[in-house]
Design an enzyme around this catalytic site. Sequence first.
Site, PDB file in Angstrom:
ATOM      1  N   ARG A  20       0.761  -1.136  -0.040  1.00  0.00           N
ATOM      2  CA  ARG A  20       0.072   0.017  -0.074  1.00  0.00           C
ATOM      3  C   ARG A  20       0.727   1.331  -0.119  1.00  0.00           C
ATOM      4  NH1 ARG A  20      -5.183   0.685   4.108  1.00  0.00           N
ATOM      5  NH2 ARG A  20      -6.048   2.572   2.883  1.00  0.00           N
ATOM      6  N   ALA A  21       0.577   2.128  -1.022  1.00  0.00           N
ATOM      7  CA  ALA A  21       1.547   3.128  -1.360  1.00  0.00           C
ATOM      8  C   ALA A  21       1.439   4.419  -0.075  1.00  0.00           C
ATOM      9  CB  ALA A  21       1.392   4.063  -2.460  1.00  0.00           C
ATOM     10  N   SER A  22       0.238   4.571   0.420  1.00  0.00           N
ATOM     11  CA  SER A  22       0.025   5.758   1.422  1.00  0.00           C
ATOM     12  C   SER A  22       0.347   5.360   2.805  1.00  0.00           C
ATOM     13  CB  SER A  22      -1.596   6.049   1.454  1.00  0.00           C
ATOM     14  OG  SER A  22      -2.346   4.757   2.009  1.00  0.00           O
ATOM     15  N   HIS A  63      -0.840   7.308 -12.377  1.00  0.00           N
ATOM     16  CA  HIS A  63      -1.910   8.051 -12.595  1.00  0.00           C
ATOM     17  C   HIS A  63      -1.797   8.829 -13.656  1.00  0.00           C
ATOM     18  CE1 HIS A  63      -0.007   7.968  -8.335  1.00  0.00           C
ATOM     19  NE2 HIS A  63      -1.096   7.176  -8.136  1.00  0.00           N
ATOM     20  N   GLU A  90      -4.670   0.719 -10.249  1.00  0.00           N
ATOM     21  CA  GLU A  90      -4.224   1.203  -8.746  1.00  0.00           C
ATOM     22  C   GLU A  90      -5.600   0.456  -8.197  1.00  0.00           C
ATOM     23  OE1 GLU A  90      -3.707   5.155  -7.659  1.00  0.00           O
ATOM     24  OE2 GLU A  90      -1.950   4.495  -6.684  1.00  0.00           O
ATOM     25  N   ARG A 101     -12.377   4.317  -4.397  1.00  0.00           N
ATOM     26  CA  ARG A 101     -13.168   2.956  -4.313  1.00  0.00           C
ATOM     27  C   ARG A 101     -14.582   2.860  -4.849  1.00  0.00           C
ATOM     28  NH1 ARG A 101      -9.946  -0.034   0.435  1.00  0.00           N
ATOM     29  NH2 ARG A 101      -7.977   0.966   0.441  1.00  0.00           N
TER      30      ARG A 101
END
Length: 339
Positions: free
Chosen positions: A69-71, A221, A282, A288
């Site tokens: 998970r990037a965040s 993105h 992504e 979501r």
Amino acid sequence: MIIDCHGHYTTAPEPHQLFREAQVEAFDKGEVLPGLPRISDDQIRESVEKNQLRLLRERGADMTLFSPRASTMAHHVGSEAVSQQWTGACNDLIKRVVDLYPDYFIGVCQLPQSPGVPIEHSIAELERCINDLGFVGCNLNPDPSGGHWTSAPLTDRSWYPFYEKLVELDVPAMVHVSGSCNHNFHATGAHYINADTTAFMQLLAGDLFTDFPDLRIIIPHGGGAVPYHWGRYRGLADMLKKPLLAEHMMKNVFFDTCVYHQPGIDLLFRVIDIDNILFGSEMVGAVRGIDPETGHYFDDTKRYVDALNLSEEDHYKVYEGNARRIYPRLDAILKERGK
Ligand SMILES: [Zn+2]
């Protein structure tokens, strides 16, 4: 085949996140948390089958390049030792997902970056993930400070040892920031898109690919604001006495399709050469929900790409060929499997 180049383990089992919380709490008390989170295979299966795997199948894709998970990479939290330990745990968890579902997931690693710490300190973990765990790429954070941009631009020589290693290992890097601790920048709505745009402009203003002609950078993105402002960047290249963008950067820089509406995808494909676009969604990630205008998930990007009615050749490039070219280790794994 349909390869999604951009997926995160945003649904990792609870012990993983609890470990992180305990780790940060321990750091705040000047302690080090021993060990690693205990997570069963069943917990991993449940977290993936109900989410990423279900959506992958429903949407008709075949596999995902899967990273932590990037965040929550949160390189700005704790110390270098905290970042190293957390990154190891995150990458090990990805490896377990890949081992349980090798046909569906291939690993991409997080790096143990920390603000102010030389990027050389991330090389050992990169090598471990590529050489020992069989991963095929990495996520490189251009701003480990989490929204304060205290690092040198990506073209600065301080990054060069890492690029040398990427070229040696023949793996690309996706430029990917993490959470934002600057309240001006919403993580996924502003910080991510800022970073994508910023990274592109840094690369444009420099001459990195003269020094590293084989280096490959993916800007996620949809390339941030870049395709929409392509005329601005072509004009800036001219003003800065750089070669045409096609020569200057576009043999080395690629965009994914994590753009969450049809007009955005239309623009991306109209402006950017097909050889520079990789399919990505992504999911399960930044956005979501379901688009009330279409009745479909915003991040069901395959739907938008399919609506372009690409030629057979272009369809292959976006969904498979470009990924195999840009991630040669992925190509090798697939070839080994007769694909
Ligand atoms: Zn991402």
